[in-house]
Design a protein around this motif. Sequence first.
Motif, short mmCIF file in Angstrom:
data_model
loop_
_atom_site.label_atom_id
_atom_site.label_comp_id
_atom_site.label_asym_id
_atom_site.label_seq_id
_atom_site.Cartn_x
_atom_site.Cartn_y
_atom_site.Cartn_z
N SER A 179 74.25 83.07 45.51
CA SER A 179 75.06 81.89 45.24
C SER A 179 75.90 81.53 46.45
O SER A 179 76.19 82.38 47.30
N PRO A 180 76.31 80.26 46.59
CA PRO A 180 77.11 79.85 47.76
C PRO A 180 78.41 80.63 47.91
O PRO A 180 78.87 80.84 49.04
N ASP A 181 79.02 81.08 46.81
CA ASP A 181 80.27 81.83 46.92
C ASP A 181 80.06 83.33 47.15
O ASP A 181 81.01 84.09 47.28
N GLY A 182 78.80 83.75 47.18
CA GLY A 182 78.50 85.15 47.41
C GLY A 182 78.80 86.07 46.24
O GLY A 182 78.73 87.29 46.38
N LEU A 183 79.11 85.52 45.06
CA LEU A 183 79.51 86.32 43.92
C LEU A 183 78.41 86.49 42.88
O LEU A 183 78.65 87.06 41.80
N ALA A 184 77.22 86.01 43.17
CA ALA A 184 76.10 86.19 42.25
C ALA A 184 74.81 86.31 43.05
O ALA A 184 74.63 85.62 44.07
N GLU A 185 73.93 87.17 42.61
CA GLU A 185 72.62 87.36 43.23
C GLU A 185 71.56 87.50 42.15
O GLU A 185 71.82 88.01 41.06
N ALA A 213 58.59 102.28 32.38
CA ALA A 213 59.96 102.30 32.90
C ALA A 213 60.65 100.98 32.63
O ALA A 213 61.85 100.94 32.30
N GLU A 214 59.91 99.88 32.75
CA GLU A 214 60.51 98.57 32.46
C GLU A 214 60.87 98.45 30.99
O GLU A 214 61.96 97.96 30.63
N MET A 215 59.99 98.87 30.09
CA MET A 215 60.26 98.74 28.67
C MET A 215 61.39 99.66 28.21
O MET A 215 62.05 99.41 27.21
N ALA A 216 61.62 100.74 28.98
CA ALA A 216 62.74 101.63 28.66
C ALA A 216 64.05 101.12 29.26
O ALA A 216 65.11 101.70 29.02
N GLY A 217 63.99 100.04 30.02
CA GLY A 217 65.19 99.48 30.64
C GLY A 217 65.60 100.19 31.91
O GLY A 217 66.73 100.00 32.39
N ASN A 218 64.70 100.98 32.50
CA ASN A 218 65.04 101.72 33.71
C ASN A 218 64.66 100.99 34.99
O ASN A 218 65.03 101.42 36.08
N ARG A 219 63.91 99.91 34.88
CA ARG A 219 63.50 99.12 36.05
C ARG A 219 63.27 97.71 35.58
O ARG A 219 63.11 97.45 34.37
N GLU A 220 63.24 96.75 36.47
CA GLU A 220 63.10 95.36 36.07
C GLU A 220 62.45 94.54 37.18
O GLU A 220 62.57 94.86 38.36
N ARG A 221 61.72 93.50 36.77
CA ARG A 221 61.15 92.56 37.76
C ARG A 221 62.23 91.63 38.29
O ARG A 221 62.30 91.35 39.47
N TRP A 222 63.09 91.14 37.40
CA TRP A 222 64.18 90.24 37.76
C TRP A 222 65.50 90.92 37.43
O TRP A 222 65.68 91.45 36.34
N LEU A 223 66.43 90.90 38.37
CA LEU A 223 67.76 91.45 38.16
C LEU A 223 68.80 90.44 38.61
O LEU A 223 68.80 90.00 39.76
N THR A 224 69.69 90.05 37.71
CA THR A 224 70.83 89.19 38.02
C THR A 224 72.09 90.04 38.07
O THR A 224 72.33 90.84 37.16
N LEU A 225 72.88 89.86 39.13
CA LEU A 225 74.18 90.52 39.26
C LEU A 225 75.20 89.43 39.56
O LEU A 225 75.02 88.65 40.50
N ALA A 226 76.27 89.36 38.77
CA ALA A 226 77.25 88.29 38.97
C ALA A 226 78.65 88.82 38.73
O ALA A 226 78.88 89.65 37.85
N GLY A 227 79.59 88.29 39.53
CA GLY A 227 80.99 88.67 39.42
C GLY A 227 81.41 89.60 40.54
O GLY A 227 80.58 90.20 41.22
N PRO A 228 82.72 89.71 40.77
CA PRO A 228 83.22 90.67 41.76
C PRO A 228 82.89 92.09 41.32
O PRO A 228 82.63 92.33 40.14
N PRO A 229 82.90 93.05 42.25
CA PRO A 229 82.44 94.41 41.92
C PRO A 229 83.08 95.02 40.69
O PRO A 229 82.41 95.72 39.92
N ASP A 230 84.37 94.79 40.48
CA ASP A 230 85.04 95.42 39.34
C ASP A 230 84.86 94.66 38.03
O ASP A 230 85.31 95.12 36.98
N GLN A 231 84.19 93.52 38.07
CA GLN A 231 83.93 92.74 36.85
C GLN A 231 82.50 92.21 36.84
O GLN A 231 82.24 91.13 36.35
#
Length: 287
Positions: free
Chosen positions: A153-159, A171-189
């Motif tokens: 994202s332009p603000d660097g707070l989401a990938e 592993a994917e069906m067990a939730g241990n790996r994923e094709r798509w991963l979204t991470l959003a928010g500052p590190p502590d949130q």
Amino acid sequence: MPYYPNDERWPDEYHVSPRYLAGPTFTGDPALRPLLDAGWNLNHDDLGNVYVNSPDQKLRLGYLPEGEDDALWQITAYSNAFAAPRWLVTYKDSAPTEIVTGFTTALAKAHAEGPDSYLADRGGDLAELNVGTPLVAAGWSHRFTAADVIFESPDGLAEVHLRRNHLDNAAEMAGNRERWLTLAGPPDQQWYATASSHTPPALVTAMNWALTDPAPVIRYGDDVRLLPPQAKATPVTPPAPTPLDVRRAHAARARSPIGHPAAARHSTSPAARQHSLPKIPAQLSRR
């Protein structure tokens, strides 16, 4: 100015943007509503977990506040009621509820359209990058690594990470790996969302549209204290009453001890956006 919940200088309602920094609404009802409106079945257990199933049992959603981990939302699809899950989508407990609602709205529509919509396999690198089009259209940058395409994202707070290497289905069906991963928010949130390899491209696209929708979301007074400092919270000021409004209010108070009626809530509509597709580096497009 410090926030004091009983201070009349603070309005009750705020528009918060970007929406991926807004946090949850602490109720799953808005995200469950598209499925329930489509006639899906609702059940719950003694712990307070909620389960919503399509009438044919081929799509299942769990809202799991008492689950084994912090994946509050877990959605799976099946080719038949007794098969192993075909794909898995998850959202962390701190994901904004409106973003989950964007996905469940698309899921209800896909189920109504039939198995070709909710069980369709992914179509290779080009289709995967097309799924990322909402991110690029919203001004997100992208870069290629040996294993991933990373949208930021332009603000660097989401990938959003697209894994390009082979992944083990178990592993994917067990939730241990994923094709798509979204991470959003500052590190502590920070919150996450995931989608496994066989999640239909149209549903992953819906996830990304909901993530990048520029329309602000509504949060109320006390929730504003929980926002990260990078979030923008704009007070929603009700319009000044007209003389007719004043007369009606006086008449209402004369008839009832309850007092003023609640103000109507307003929300904005998403702005139109142009689609574009990230260019695949030549050395990756031949893989």
